[in-house]
Design a protein around this motif. Structure first.
Motif, short mmCIF file in Angstrom:
data_model
loop_
_atom_site.label_atom_id
_atom_site.label_comp_id
_atom_site.label_asym_id
_atom_site.label_seq_id
_atom_site.Cartn_x
_atom_site.Cartn_y
_atom_site.Cartn_z
N ARG A 82 -7.11 4.10 -4.24
CA ARG A 82 -7.13 2.72 -4.77
C ARG A 82 -5.72 2.12 -4.77
O ARG A 82 -5.53 0.96 -4.41
N LEU A 83 -4.73 2.93 -5.15
CA LEU A 83 -3.35 2.45 -5.11
C LEU A 83 -2.93 2.07 -3.69
O LEU A 83 -2.30 1.03 -3.46
N ALA A 84 -3.25 2.92 -2.73
CA ALA A 84 -2.90 2.66 -1.34
C ALA A 84 -3.59 1.39 -0.83
O ALA A 84 -2.98 0.59 -0.12
N LYS A 85 -4.84 1.21 -1.22
CA LYS A 85 -5.58 0.01 -0.80
C LYS A 85 -4.92 -1.25 -1.34
O LYS A 85 -4.69 -2.22 -0.62
N ARG A 86 -4.59 -1.23 -2.65
CA ARG A 86 -3.92 -2.38 -3.25
C ARG A 86 -2.56 -2.66 -2.59
O ARG A 86 -2.21 -3.80 -2.33
N SER A 87 -1.84 -1.61 -2.31
CA SER A 87 -0.53 -1.76 -1.66
C SER A 87 -0.68 -2.41 -0.30
O SER A 87 0.09 -3.31 0.06
N ALA A 88 -1.66 -1.96 0.47
CA ALA A 88 -1.89 -2.53 1.80
C ALA A 88 -2.29 -4.00 1.70
O ALA A 88 -1.84 -4.83 2.51
N GLN A 89 -3.11 -4.33 0.70
CA GLN A 89 -3.52 -5.71 0.53
C GLN A 89 -2.32 -6.60 0.20
O GLN A 89 -2.19 -7.71 0.73
N VAL A 90 -1.45 -6.12 -0.66
CA VAL A 90 -0.25 -6.90 -1.05
C VAL A 90 0.66 -7.08 0.16
O VAL A 90 1.18 -8.17 0.38
N ARG A 91 0.86 -6.01 0.92
CA ARG A 91 1.72 -6.11 2.11
C ARG A 91 1.14 -7.08 3.12
O ARG A 91 1.88 -7.82 3.78
#
Length: 76
Positions: free
Chosen positions: A64-73
């Motif tokens: 979930r953290l990785a997904k959110r990070s990718a979305q922000v980037r």
């Protein structure tokens, strides 16, 4: 200036650490305990089953953290 001093102190400290894994063990154990409480709040599961489920919950958390990070980037 305080920020750079702290970074220097941290690097010096780590340079003097022989067993990095042992030094971080208390933090890793506490982090996993969080997921053990999440998957077995009553503490009724056998230890091995609770640990297995906690590891899966931790993996889901990290994804979930990785997904959110990718979305922000992607937005940035």
């Amino acid at each position: 200036m305080a920020g750079i001093d702290k970074r220097i102190a941290v690097l010096v400290s780590w340079s003097k650490t022989g067993d990095r894994k042992q030094r971080t063990k208390p933090g890793r154990d506490a982090f996993l305990a969080r997921f053990e409480r999440e998957v077995d709040p009553e503490g009724v599961l056998p230890v091995e089953e609770r640990r297995r489920r906690a590891e899966l919950a931790k993996r889901a958390y990290m994804l979930r953290l990785a997904k959110r990070s990718a979305q922000v980037r992607k937005k940035g």
